[in-house]
Enzyme design. Structure first.
Site, PDB file in Angstrom:
ATOM      1  CE  LYS A 124      -3.180   3.571  -5.220  1.00 36.54           C
ATOM      2  NZ  LYS A 124      -3.554   4.896  -5.623  1.00 36.54           N
ATOM      3  CE  LYS A 206      -7.369   3.384   0.006  1.00 37.52           C
ATOM      4  NZ  LYS A 206      -7.102   4.786  -0.124  1.00 37.52           N
ATOM      5  CE  LYS A 209     -10.550   9.479  -5.484  1.00 36.38           C
ATOM      6  NZ  LYS A 209      -9.100   9.342  -5.370  1.00 36.38           N
TER       7      LYS A 209
END
Ligand code: ATP
Ligand code: LTN
Length: 341
Positions: A124, A206, A209
Site C-alpha cells: 500500500k 489479488k 476493491k
C-alpha cells in the site's frame, strides 16, 4: 464449532468469531469468496461479531460522502448475504471507541521492525507513495485490537491477512507473557478454495476493491458488467483449460472462482472442460456469477430502501459490541497500571 461437554452432553459456550471488512469500495467477488461467504456459513455454530472496519479504511484517503455511502451499503450487503443481526453482532468499528483505546496500548507493545515487514504496508505504501501515513504503518495493531478486544477464538479471513493474524498472535503472547492471561490467542480460518481470488487483469495480484474497475467483479455489478469483465479477463495464449496457478494464473483464477461458487471439485470441473475452449469457460462462469449475485442484489436493494432498519441494526450492534469490548479494555487498563476511574 459448538462443542459438546463430554461428561453430560450439554453444549458448552460457543467459540467466538470476529472478522472485519473495510468500506473502501464495493466488496468484490474476492471479498465474498475469501471472507464474507464464510461469515454466513460459520454464523450458526459460533458466537459472531462482524465489523465494518471504517477506521482502517482511512489509512488510504477517502472521500467523506462516498465513505458514508459505502459503509451503509456494506452493512446492507452483510444483511443481504443472510447474516441475521439477532444472531450476529454487526457493527461499525468507529462506533466502539475501545478499538482505538486498546490500539494505543498495544502500539506500545509492538516493534517498528515487526510493522515494517508487513507486506500489506509495503504494497500500500508503494501504491499510495504520496500518503505513507503512520496509520498505514500501525494498521496491524488496530486489527490486533479488533480481534483481542472480543477474546475471539477464530478469525475468518482471506489468505492475504495471514501475516496480520500472526502479528496479532505475537502481540497477544507478548502481552500475556508480561501480565498473565489477558487475551485469548486467536486462530485464522481460511477457506480451502478461493482464499485468494486474483485480479482479472493482472492475475498474479489479488483482486482488490480499490483497484481499477475492470480488475474485479463487484458484488453489485449488473449482469452486463459481469459479462463484459469476464469476457475481457486475461487468460493466456495456449488454449487448454488446466488448473496451474503458476504457469496459467488467469485461467486458474477463473476456475477457482467457478469451483468456489458451485462447490464443484477442481478435478471434476477441469475434466468437464476437456476439449473445450476459453469461450465456454467464460460463458459458464458468467452464468454462475450472475446466479450467485442476483438474489443478493435483490435483498440488498430492499435493505437500502429501509434506512431506519439499518440504523436500528448498527445502533444495537454498537451497544452490544461496546459492552463486550469494555470488559477486556478495563482489564488491560488495570494490568498496565492506570488508576481506575
Ligand atoms: P482494499 O482494496 O481496500 O485493500 P480489500 O479488497 O483487500 O480492500 P478488505 O476489506 O481489506 O479487502 O478485506 C476484507 C476481507 O476480504 C478480508 O478477509 C480479506 O482477506 C478478504 N479478501 C480481500 N481480497 C481478497 C481476495 N482477492 N481473495 C480472497 N479474499 C480476499
Ligand atoms: N485488515 C482486514 C480488515 C480487518 C479485519 C479486522 C479482519 C480489520 N480488522 C479484524 C479480521 C479481523 C482486511 O481484511 N484487510
Amino acid at each position: 464449532m459448538n462443542q459438546q461437554n463430554q461428561s453430560n452432553g450439554t453444549p458448552d459456550k460457543k467459540l467466538r468469531i470476529l472478522s472485519g471488512i473495510q468500506p473502501s469500495g464495493t466488496p468484490t467477488l474476492g471479498n465474498y469468496i475469501g471472507a464474507m461467504r464464510n461469515w454466513k456459513l460459520l454464523s450458526n455454530d459460533y458466537d459472531c461479531l462482524y465489523m465494518i472496519a471504517d477506521l482502517h479504511s482511512i489509512t488510504v484517503r477517502q472521500e467523506p460522502a462516498k465513505l458514508r455511502q459505502q459503509s451503509t451499503q456494506l452493512l446492507a450487503l452483510l444483511l443481504a448475504i443472510g447474516l441475521d443481526p439477532e444472531q450476529n453482532i454487526l457493527f461499525f468499528q468507529s462506533h466502539v471507541s475501545q478499538h482505538t483505546q486498546l490500539s494505543w496500548v498495544l502500539n506500545c507493545f509492538t516493534y517498528m521492525g515487526e510493522m515494517s515487514r508487513m507486506t500489506q504496508f509495503k504494497d500500500k505504501s508503494a501504491k499510495h507513495s504520496d500518503n505513507i501515513n503512520c496509520g498505514l504503518f500501525t494498521y496491524p495493531v488496530l486489527m490486533a485490537s479488533d480481534i483481542l478486544l472480543y477474546q475471539a477464538n477464530l478469525v475468518p479471513v482471506g489468505a492475504d491477512q495471514t501475516q496480520h493474524l500472526e502479528i496479532c498472535r505475537d502481540i497477544a503472547n507478548r502481552f500475556n507473557g508480561i501480565y498473565g492471561n489477558v487475551f485469548t490467542i486467536p486462530e485464522g480460518y481460511f477457506p480451502k478454495f478461493g482464499a485468494k481470488v486474483m485480479s482479472l487483469q493482472d492475475p498474479v495480484r489479488k483482486m482488490s476493491k480499490s483497484d481499477p474497475d475492470d480488475c474485479f467483479i463487484s458484488m453489485l455489478d449488473n449482469p452486463d458488467n459481469v459479462r463484459r469483465k469476464i469476457k475481457r479477463a486475461v487468460t493466456d495464449s495456449d488454449a487448454a483449460i488446466a488448473y496451474d496457478p503458476e504457469n496459467k494464473p488467469g485461467v486458474s483464477n477463473l476456475l477457482t472462482i467457478q469451483s468456489s461458487l458451485t462447490g464443484e471439485a477442481m478435478d471434476a470441473l477441469v475434466d468437464s472442460y476437456a476439449g473445450k475452449g476459453y469461450g465456454v469457460l467464460k460463458s459458464n462462469l458468467t452464468d454462475v456469477i450472475i446466479e450467485t449475485l442476483s438474489p443478493i442484489q435483490d435483498k440488498f436493494n430492499q435493505y437500502m430502501n429501509d434506512k431506519s432498519y439499518l440504523e436500528t441494526v448498527w445502533r444495537s450492534g454498537a451497544e452490544h459490541a461496546s459492552r463486550l469490548a469494555e470488559r477486556t479494555l478495563s482489564k488491560v487498563m488495570k494490568k498496565v497500571g492506570f488508576v481506575s476511574k
